[in-house]
Motif scaffolding. Structure first.
Motif, PDB file in Angstrom:
ATOM      1  N   GLU A 122      15.635  61.534  52.896  1.00 29.13           N
ATOM      2  CA  GLU A 122      14.767  62.707  53.068  1.00 29.13           C
ATOM      3  C   GLU A 122      14.926  63.363  54.450  1.00 29.13           C
ATOM      4  OE1 GLU A 122      10.905  61.537  51.434  1.00 29.13           O
ATOM      5  OE2 GLU A 122      10.108  63.340  52.391  1.00 29.13           O
ATOM      6  N   LEU A 123      15.471  62.613  55.406  1.00 34.11           N
ATOM      7  CA  LEU A 123      15.513  63.098  56.798  1.00 34.11           C
ATOM      8  C   LEU A 123      16.032  64.540  56.966  1.00 34.11           C
ATOM      9  CD1 LEU A 123      16.696  60.076  58.993  1.00 34.11           C
ATOM     10  CD2 LEU A 123      14.611  61.407  59.261  1.00 34.11           C
ATOM     11  N   PRO A 124      17.213  64.882  56.382  1.00 32.99           N
ATOM     12  CA  PRO A 124      17.697  66.254  56.613  1.00 32.99           C
ATOM     13  C   PRO A 124      16.764  67.314  56.065  1.00 32.99           C
ATOM     14  CG  PRO A 124      19.436  64.848  55.697  1.00 32.99           C
ATOM     15  CD  PRO A 124      18.155  64.086  55.589  1.00 32.99           C
ATOM     16  N   LEU A 125      15.955  66.932  55.065  1.00 35.04           N
ATOM     17  CA  LEU A 125      15.060  67.918  54.440  1.00 35.04           C
ATOM     18  C   LEU A 125      13.836  68.219  55.304  1.00 35.04           C
ATOM     19  CD1 LEU A 125      15.233  66.689  50.734  1.00 35.04           C
ATOM     20  CD2 LEU A 125      16.609  68.431  51.877  1.00 35.04           C
ATOM     21  N   MET A 152       7.539  62.034  53.430  1.00 35.12           N
ATOM     22  CA  MET A 152       7.556  61.763  54.870  1.00 35.12           C
ATOM     23  C   MET A 152       7.453  63.082  55.643  1.00 35.12           C
ATOM     24  SD  MET A 152      10.334  59.664  57.134  1.00 35.12           S
ATOM     25  CE  MET A 152      11.558  60.927  57.005  1.00 35.12           C
ATOM     26  N   SER A 153       6.809  63.016  56.781  1.00 38.93           N
ATOM     27  CA  SER A 153       6.669  64.184  57.647  1.00 38.93           C
ATOM     28  C   SER A 153       7.233  63.827  59.024  1.00 38.93           C
ATOM     29  CB  SER A 153       5.197  64.552  57.778  1.00 38.93           C
ATOM     30  OG  SER A 153       4.514  63.445  58.348  1.00 38.93           O
ATOM     31  N   ARG A 171      22.137  60.765  51.641  1.00 39.48           N
ATOM     32  CA  ARG A 171      21.591  61.555  52.760  1.00 39.48           C
ATOM     33  C   ARG A 171      22.505  62.759  53.061  1.00 39.48           C
ATOM     34  NH1 ARG A 171      21.180  58.528  58.388  1.00 39.48           N
ATOM     35  NH2 ARG A 171      23.440  58.815  58.251  1.00 39.48           N
ATOM     36  N   ALA A 172      23.826  62.512  52.964  1.00 40.13           N
ATOM     37  CA  ALA A 172      24.766  63.603  53.237  1.00 40.13           C
ATOM     38  C   ALA A 172      24.693  64.686  52.156  1.00 40.13           C
ATOM     39  CB  ALA A 172      26.183  63.045  53.336  1.00 40.13           C
ATOM     40  N   LEU A 173      24.324  64.284  50.954  1.00 39.33           N
ATOM     41  CA  LEU A 173      24.310  65.216  49.822  1.00 39.33           C
ATOM     42  C   LEU A 173      23.023  66.010  49.671  1.00 39.33           C
ATOM     43  CD1 LEU A 173      25.564  63.007  46.848  1.00 39.33           C
ATOM     44  CD2 LEU A 173      26.753  64.937  47.895  1.00 39.33           C
ATOM     45  N   VAL A 174      21.928  65.441  50.187  1.00 37.76           N
ATOM     46  CA  VAL A 174      20.599  65.892  49.772  1.00 37.76           C
ATOM     47  C   VAL A 174      20.337  67.364  50.065  1.00 37.76           C
ATOM     48  CG1 VAL A 174      19.326  65.221  51.870  1.00 37.76           C
ATOM     49  CG2 VAL A 174      18.198  65.121  49.632  1.00 37.76           C
ATOM     50  N   ALA A 175      20.944  67.873  51.147  1.00 37.94           N
ATOM     51  CA  ALA A 175      20.720  69.292  51.467  1.00 37.94           C
ATOM     52  C   ALA A 175      21.752  70.183  50.772  1.00 37.94           C
ATOM     53  CB  ALA A 175      20.765  69.504  52.978  1.00 37.94           C
ATOM     54  N   ASP A 176      22.549  69.577  49.873  1.00 40.01           N
ATOM     55  CA  ASP A 176      23.562  70.266  49.080  1.00 40.01           C
ATOM     56  C   ASP A 176      24.560  71.055  49.932  1.00 40.01           C
ATOM     57  OD1 ASP A 176      24.807  70.905  46.721  1.00 40.01           O
ATOM     58  OD2 ASP A 176      23.611  72.721  46.398  1.00 40.01           O
ATOM     59  N   PRO A 177      25.220  70.373  50.896  1.00 40.63           N
ATOM     60  CA  PRO A 177      26.228  71.085  51.704  1.00 40.63           C
ATOM     61  C   PRO A 177      27.526  71.219  50.906  1.00 40.63           C
ATOM     62  CG  PRO A 177      26.180  68.790  52.330  1.00 40.63           C
ATOM     63  CD  PRO A 177      25.135  68.949  51.268  1.00 40.63           C
ATOM     64  N   LYS A 178      28.337  72.195  51.308  1.00 37.79           N
ATOM     65  CA  LYS A 178      29.618  72.354  50.606  1.00 37.79           C
ATOM     66  C   LYS A 178      30.668  71.398  51.167  1.00 37.79           C
ATOM     67  CE  LYS A 178      29.030  77.101  49.108  1.00 37.79           C
ATOM     68  NZ  LYS A 178      29.395  78.491  49.335  1.00 37.79           N
ATOM     69  N   LEU A 179      30.488  71.002  52.416  1.00 37.66           N
ATOM     70  CA  LEU A 179      31.507  70.192  53.088  1.00 37.66           C
ATOM     71  C   LEU A 179      30.949  68.812  53.437  1.00 37.66           C
ATOM     72  CD1 LEU A 179      34.284  70.064  54.625  1.00 37.66           C
ATOM     73  CD2 LEU A 179      33.086  70.980  56.612  1.00 37.66           C
ATOM     74  N   LEU A 180      31.742  67.792  53.087  1.00 34.02           N
ATOM     75  CA  LEU A 180      31.383  66.424  53.506  1.00 34.02           C
ATOM     76  C   LEU A 180      32.450  65.942  54.477  1.00 34.02           C
ATOM     77  CD1 LEU A 180      30.375  64.635  50.152  1.00 34.02           C
ATOM     78  CD2 LEU A 180      28.864  65.657  51.856  1.00 34.02           C
TER      79      LEU A 180
END
Lengths: 385, 228
Positions: free
Chosen positions: B108-111, A1-2, B157-166
């Motif tokens: 995929e949104l946060p990416l 997706m873009s 979605r919360a995990l996908v960007a590999d944050p340290k804090l949830l």
């Protein structure tokens, strides 16, 4: 997706609403293209133009006639070599919708001045001169109605009836004429003035206008002024102009087409901006929590603004391009049906380019307020909604 | 162990018309890296407000907040957005998925905010969905998923960007008991196996039992701490 995919998905969140909005934008741009093209045909249309020809018309209105007696006075002006007259006959063929110009003319004079026309077949001009009910037609007009040489063409006179009380004038087509230098001719039907003079219930001694040739093209403006000066204080003052100027005057007397089309387009786009703007605002209101989620995920205020603005622009560009495409598809048919009323009707690249600029501008106007509203959303408040 | 979150004398006021409402009245809190903290308390006690401040969704009226050693106080709105996208994953009570996107695209949104290629984004989203055991529902839209599945997508979605804090605001508030236990088990796994620091607001004592620590809030203050 873009990002584009995200905008596209949001755009079609409510398919029916988006489809209807797209259709209204499409219709608006279809109208824009057609009206601009018609306006361009009127203002930039190619009127038959001879550098050494002048047209003399009644000064105040094209529907006023001029007296036949002016002929010798005009011919006496230095530099005028030939003169002929034309009059608007205003008849229809078979059906009132079959409308084209018919002029009673004096064949030898007419084709002497409009010497660029080639009359076919051989001998047709002689027959036109000698045969009282003979007529010749522009070759494209003859093709349009499937006329062949020898056909009897009945024309219903709407302005001129015959002395016997009937309104049907029958002419025998003896030939066609065309200008080899022109891509498409003016749909014109010419018949013998002698027949008109003898048979018409009225109108003898009056003509619609003069066309004359001068032998000093560099003095053409001076000659025009001199002719108008001759009749300035008479009961039939004239306005003399080159053919090109006369053609534009004719278009202007039909109405200020440019102004009318601008007004119509203004109304159409004002309505579109209101309707589509309202749709966008409604779509934004429905999605406030979603926009807040995007902001929560890290989408910046400006990114959110661009997403909303992008939706409006894509909506306008997509709908507009459908309208432009439809206009291109309709152009050949419209060109054929409008031939003879206006100059050459075509959807030009410049009009399409104007439409694209207008699509972007409309999208910006429609999307600006929702985009600013989206930018100003505070996450905490918006998440509560 | 280093502090993942450090709040010192954090205050938050809201102005409603002419009335000033004190929501947080001096919070001092330190959460260690790898902790799983449950925040409990009655409605209006300030739990969600504190969570929003720690998550960088809002600015405190006074006091200092540091997350991962970075002070959030002086960050602009743009800087906070960037910081959130890199450092925090959010999980809401009502999932807050975008209904027009399928599970894969929601994850995929946060990416989209990263420089990853389209292929890499899709691969990372697929991995996140595998972690929450929902790879087979990748092409389903939220309306085609159960509440528990939607919350799993939200966790992915919360995990996908590999944050340290949830940060989780009532993550099981809209779920039945069994599904809630599954989600809480998943959060525990993320905490123990993946080292995520988790702060969870909840009304449910059974949900709080899954955390390492529980803190109670009342009237804008931290009232007590109950170790698990």
């Amino acid at each position: 997706m873009s990002m584009f995919g995200l905008i596209w998905s949001n755009l079609f969140r409510k398919r029916t609403r988006t489809t209807l909005t797209l259709l209204s934008v499409m219709i608006a741009f279809l109208l824009f293209i057609l009206l601009r093209s018609i306006s361009a045909a009127f203002s930039e249309g190619t009127f038959v133009s001879g550098a050494d020809r002048l047209m003399v018309r009644a000064k105040y209105s094209m529907i006023e006639s001029l007296p036949f007696s002016q002929k010798q006075q005009i011919l006496a002006v230095e530099g005028v070599t030939d003169i002929t007259h034309t009059s608007w006959f205003g008849g229809t063929y078979q059906d009132p919708r079959n409308f084209f110009a018919q002029y009673p003319v004096e064949p030898d004079e007419y084709f002497s001045i409009f010497s660029e026309y080639v009359v076919e077949p051989a001998g047709a001009l002689a027959r036109f001169q000698s045969q009282r009910t003979a007529a010749v037609a522009d070759v494209a007009l003859a093709q349009q109605y499937g006329w062949e040489v020898g056909d009897i063409i009945p024309i219903i006179g709407t302005l001129y009836t015959k002395k016997d009380g009937t309104d049907t004038w029958e002419f025998e087509l003896v030939g066609t004429f065309s200008n080899p230098g022109e891509a498409s001719g003016f749909p014109l039907f010419l018949f013998n003035y002698d027949y008109f003079y003898e048979a018409a219930a009225r109108g003898q001694g009056e003509i619609g206008g003069w066309t004359l040739r001068v032998d000093q093209p560099d003095r053409i403006s001076e000659i025009a002024s001199e002719i108008d000066g001759l009749f300035e204080n008479s009961s039939n003052p004239t306005k003399t102009a080159t053919e090109d100027e006369a053609g534009r005057d004719f278009a202007k007397q039909l109405g200020d087409i440019g102004f009318i089309t601008t007004m119509i387009m203004g109304a159409v786009f004002f309505t579109i901006i209101l309707l589509t703007g309202n749709t966008m605002a409604q779509a934004l209101r429905e999605r406030i929590p979603e926009l807040a989620v995007l902001k929560t995920l890290g989408f910046g205020d400006m990114t959110i603004s661009w997403l909303v603005l992008g939706e409006a622009i894509i909506l306008c560009v997509f709908g507009g391009m459908l309208g432009v495409g439809l206009a291109y598809l309709m152009a050949p048919g419209l060109s054929a049906s409008l031939e003879g009323f206006i100059g050459t009707f075509e959807v030009s690249g410049s009009v399409a380019a104007e439409a694209v600029v207008l699509m972007l501008a409309t999208g910006l106007v429609i999307g600006l307020v929702p985009a600013i509203s989206a930018k100003r959303l505070t996450i905490v408040d918006a998440l509560r909604k | 162990m280093a502090a993942a979150v450090n709040c010192s004398d954090v205050r938050k006021q809201y102005v409603k018309g002419k009335e000033v409402v004190d929501v947080l009245t001096g919070i001092n809190l330190e959460i260690e890296e790898g902790d799983f903290l449950a925040l409990m308390g009655p409605s209006g006690s300030g739990k969600t407000t504190l969570l929003n401040l720690i998550g960088g969704l809002d600015h405190p009226t006074a006091g200092q907040i540091e997350v991962g050693g970075q002070s959030l106080n002086n960050m602009s709105s743009k800087q906070l957005a960037q910081w959130r996208s890199e450092n925090v994953g959010f999980i809401f009570q009502f999932y807050n998925l975008l209904p027009v996107l399928n599970a894969q695209r929601n994850v995929e949104l946060p990416l989209l905010l990263t420089k990853l290629s389209r292929k890499q984004r899709a691969a990372n989203a697929a991995t996140a969905l595998e972690i929450v055991n929902l790879a087979d529902r990748a092409k389903h839209k939220p309306s085609e998923l159960s509440g528990g599945q939607q919350q799993r997508v939200a966790i992915a979605r919360a995990l996908v960007a590999d944050p340290k804090l949830l940060v989780c605001d009532e993550p099981t508030g809209d779920l039945d008991r069994d599904t809630a236990d599954e989600i809480l088990g998943l959060l525990q796994t993320l905490n123990t196996d993946h080292g995520k620091t988790i702060i969870m607001v909840t009304h449910d004592p059974r949900a709080a039992d899954h955390a390492r620590h529980t803190m109670h809030m009342d009237k804008g203050k931290l009232a007590s701490e109950v170790p698990a």
